[in-house]
Design an enzyme around this catalytic site. Sequence first.
Site, PDB file in Angstrom:
ATOM      1  N   ASN A  44     -12.864  -3.158   2.281  1.00  0.00           N
ATOM      2  CA  ASN A  44     -13.828  -2.061   2.296  1.00  0.00           C
ATOM      3  C   ASN A  44     -14.714  -2.183   1.060  1.00  0.00           C
ATOM      4  O   ASN A  44     -14.205  -2.398  -0.051  1.00  0.00           O
ATOM      5  CB  ASN A  44     -13.096  -0.717   2.284  1.00  0.00           C
ATOM      6  CG  ASN A  44     -12.299  -0.484   3.561  1.00  0.00           C
ATOM      7  OD1 ASN A  44     -12.707  -0.907   4.640  1.00  0.00           O
ATOM      8  ND2 ASN A  44     -11.158   0.173   3.440  1.00  0.00           N
ATOM      9  N   ASP A  59       0.848  -1.190   0.000  1.00  0.00           N
ATOM     10  CA  ASP A  59       0.000   0.000   0.000  1.00  0.00           C
ATOM     11  C   ASP A  59       0.885   1.242   0.000  1.00  0.00           C
ATOM     12  O   ASP A  59       1.870   1.319   0.738  1.00  0.00           O
ATOM     13  CB  ASP A  59      -0.918  -0.007   1.227  1.00  0.00           C
ATOM     14  CG  ASP A  59      -2.058   0.991   1.098  1.00  0.00           C
ATOM     15  OD1 ASP A  59      -3.215   0.560   0.993  1.00  0.00           O
ATOM     16  OD2 ASP A  59      -1.782   2.214   1.084  1.00  0.00           O
ATOM     17  N   ILE A  60       0.530   2.223  -0.829  1.00  0.00           N
ATOM     18  CA  ILE A  60       1.357   3.421  -0.975  1.00  0.00           C
ATOM     19  C   ILE A  60       1.305   4.295   0.276  1.00  0.00           C
ATOM     20  O   ILE A  60       2.208   5.116   0.499  1.00  0.00           O
ATOM     21  CB  ILE A  60       0.893   4.209  -2.231  1.00  0.00           C
ATOM     22  CG1 ILE A  60       2.013   5.078  -2.780  1.00  0.00           C
ATOM     23  CG2 ILE A  60      -0.361   5.027  -1.962  1.00  0.00           C
ATOM     24  CD1 ILE A  60       1.730   5.622  -4.174  1.00  0.00           C
ATOM     25  N   HIS A  70      -7.021  -5.854   1.995  1.00  0.00           N
ATOM     26  CA  HIS A  70      -5.906  -5.310   2.766  1.00  0.00           C
ATOM     27  C   HIS A  70      -5.353  -6.417   3.667  1.00  0.00           C
ATOM     28  O   HIS A  70      -6.124  -7.152   4.300  1.00  0.00           O
ATOM     29  CB  HIS A  70      -6.375  -4.173   3.676  1.00  0.00           C
ATOM     30  CG  HIS A  70      -6.892  -2.956   2.971  1.00  0.00           C
ATOM     31  ND1 HIS A  70      -6.159  -1.810   2.838  1.00  0.00           N
ATOM     32  CD2 HIS A  70      -8.069  -2.716   2.366  1.00  0.00           C
ATOM     33  CE1 HIS A  70      -6.872  -0.890   2.192  1.00  0.00           C
ATOM     34  NE2 HIS A  70      -8.055  -1.412   1.888  1.00  0.00           N
ATOM     35  N   GLY A 122     -16.177   2.837   3.141  1.00  0.00           N
ATOM     36  CA  GLY A 122     -14.861   3.478   3.126  1.00  0.00           C
ATOM     37  C   GLY A 122     -13.998   3.115   1.938  1.00  0.00           C
ATOM     38  O   GLY A 122     -12.802   3.404   1.920  1.00  0.00           O
ATOM     39  N   GLN A 123     -14.598   2.473   0.924  1.00  0.00           N
ATOM     40  CA  GLN A 123     -13.802   2.101  -0.255  1.00  0.00           C
ATOM     41  C   GLN A 123     -13.468   3.344  -1.072  1.00  0.00           C
ATOM     42  O   GLN A 123     -14.334   4.182  -1.334  1.00  0.00           O
ATOM     43  CB  GLN A 123     -14.583   1.100  -1.114  1.00  0.00           C
ATOM     44  CG  GLN A 123     -13.753   0.535  -2.261  1.00  0.00           C
ATOM     45  CD  GLN A 123     -14.490  -0.539  -3.057  1.00  0.00           C
ATOM     46  OE1 GLN A 123     -15.673  -0.818  -2.817  1.00  0.00           O
ATOM     47  NE2 GLN A 123     -13.785  -1.134  -4.011  1.00  0.00           N
ATOM     48  N   HIS A 162     -10.084  -5.245  -3.533  1.00  0.00           N
ATOM     49  CA  HIS A 162      -8.778  -5.527  -2.942  1.00  0.00           C
ATOM     50  C   HIS A 162      -8.949  -5.960  -1.495  1.00  0.00           C
ATOM     51  O   HIS A 162      -9.854  -5.502  -0.791  1.00  0.00           O
ATOM     52  CB  HIS A 162      -7.843  -4.317  -3.034  1.00  0.00           C
ATOM     53  CG  HIS A 162      -8.438  -3.031  -2.550  1.00  0.00           C
ATOM     54  ND1 HIS A 162      -9.307  -2.282  -3.301  1.00  0.00           N
ATOM     55  CD2 HIS A 162      -8.306  -2.377  -1.366  1.00  0.00           C
ATOM     56  CE1 HIS A 162      -9.674  -1.213  -2.626  1.00  0.00           C
ATOM     57  NE2 HIS A 162      -9.087  -1.245  -1.443  1.00  0.00           N
TER      58      HIS A 162
HETATM   59  P1  5GP Z   1      -9.767   1.376   0.105  1.00  0.00           P
HETATM   60  O1  5GP Z   1     -10.102   2.536   0.992  1.00  0.00           O
HETATM   61  O2  5GP Z   1     -10.321   1.557  -1.284  1.00  0.00           O
HETATM   62  O3  5GP Z   1     -10.111   0.063   0.728  1.00  0.00           O
HETATM   63  O4  5GP Z   1      -8.193   1.367   0.041  1.00  0.00           O
HETATM   64  C1  5GP Z   1      -7.462   1.832  -1.040  1.00  0.00           C
HETATM   65  C2  5GP Z   1      -6.015   1.724  -0.650  1.00  0.00           C
HETATM   66  O5  5GP Z   1      -5.240   1.881  -1.828  1.00  0.00           O
HETATM   67  C3  5GP Z   1      -5.557   2.810   0.335  1.00  0.00           C
HETATM   68  O6  5GP Z   1      -5.022   2.184   1.502  1.00  0.00           O
HETATM   69  C4  5GP Z   1      -4.499   3.592  -0.442  1.00  0.00           C
HETATM   70  O7  5GP Z   1      -3.423   4.001   0.361  1.00  0.00           O
HETATM   71  C5  5GP Z   1      -4.083   2.607  -1.525  1.00  0.00           C
HETATM   72  N1  5GP Z   1      -3.675   3.228  -2.779  1.00  0.00           N
HETATM   73  C6  5GP Z   1      -4.318   4.214  -3.444  1.00  0.00           C
HETATM   74  N2  5GP Z   1      -3.670   4.515  -4.581  1.00  0.00           N
HETATM   75  C7  5GP Z   1      -2.586   3.690  -4.632  1.00  0.00           C
HETATM   76  C8  5GP Z   1      -1.533   3.524  -5.575  1.00  0.00           C
HETATM   77  O8  5GP Z   1      -1.460   4.191  -6.616  1.00  0.00           O
HETATM   78  N3  5GP Z   1      -0.596   2.578  -5.300  1.00  0.00           N
HETATM   79  C9  5GP Z   1      -0.649   1.811  -4.164  1.00  0.00           C
HETATM   80  N4  5GP Z   1       0.325   0.927  -3.991  1.00  0.00           N
HETATM   81  N5  5GP Z   1      -1.638   1.942  -3.253  1.00  0.00           N
HETATM   82  C10 5GP Z   1      -2.589   2.867  -3.485  1.00  0.00           C
END
Ligand code: 5GP
Length: 107
Positions: free
Chosen positions: A86, A30-31, A101, A92-93, A99
């Site tokens: 999420n 995760d970034i 986590h 919270g997605q 994906h």
């Molecule tokens: P969500 O809230 O959709 O479950 O989580 C999305 C996750 O993707 C977040 O934890 C965010 O930090 C990560 N993320 C968003 N953009 C990028 C990206 O370009 N590269 C990587 N490696 N992670 C990302």
Amino acid sequence: MGDCIFCRIVQQELPAAVVYEDGEMLCFKDINPSAPVHLLLIPKTHFDSLAHAQAQHGALLGRMMLKVPQIARENGLAAGFKTLINTGKGGGQEVFHLHIHILGTPA
Ligand code: 5GP
Ligand code: ZN
């Protein structure tokens, strides 16, 4: 899905720190990590969320779930880890490509 950042990572149009890959899934760091180890496991095929999964995705989702402990172990989380999915804006997605986590602190 040209505007999906995770599809672009699958297509290697965007960089990612990949820790596992096979023909149908990809796992990368995760970034913006919320834990010392924070990985995202995605299917290479696009679907928006768990709420968009169809019957034909069932076996793939099962294989992804079974892969999680292996990836966790290989990344220092043999003592345990958290998983999080999420789903939807209310869940919270933020990135609408399913994906999982994988989060934890190496023992
Ligand atoms: P969500 O809230 O959709 O479950 O989580 C999305 C996750 O993707 C977040 O934890 C965010 O930090 C990560 N993320 C968003 N953009 C990028 C990206 O370009 N590269 C990587 N490696 N992670 C990302
Ligand atoms: Zn996608």
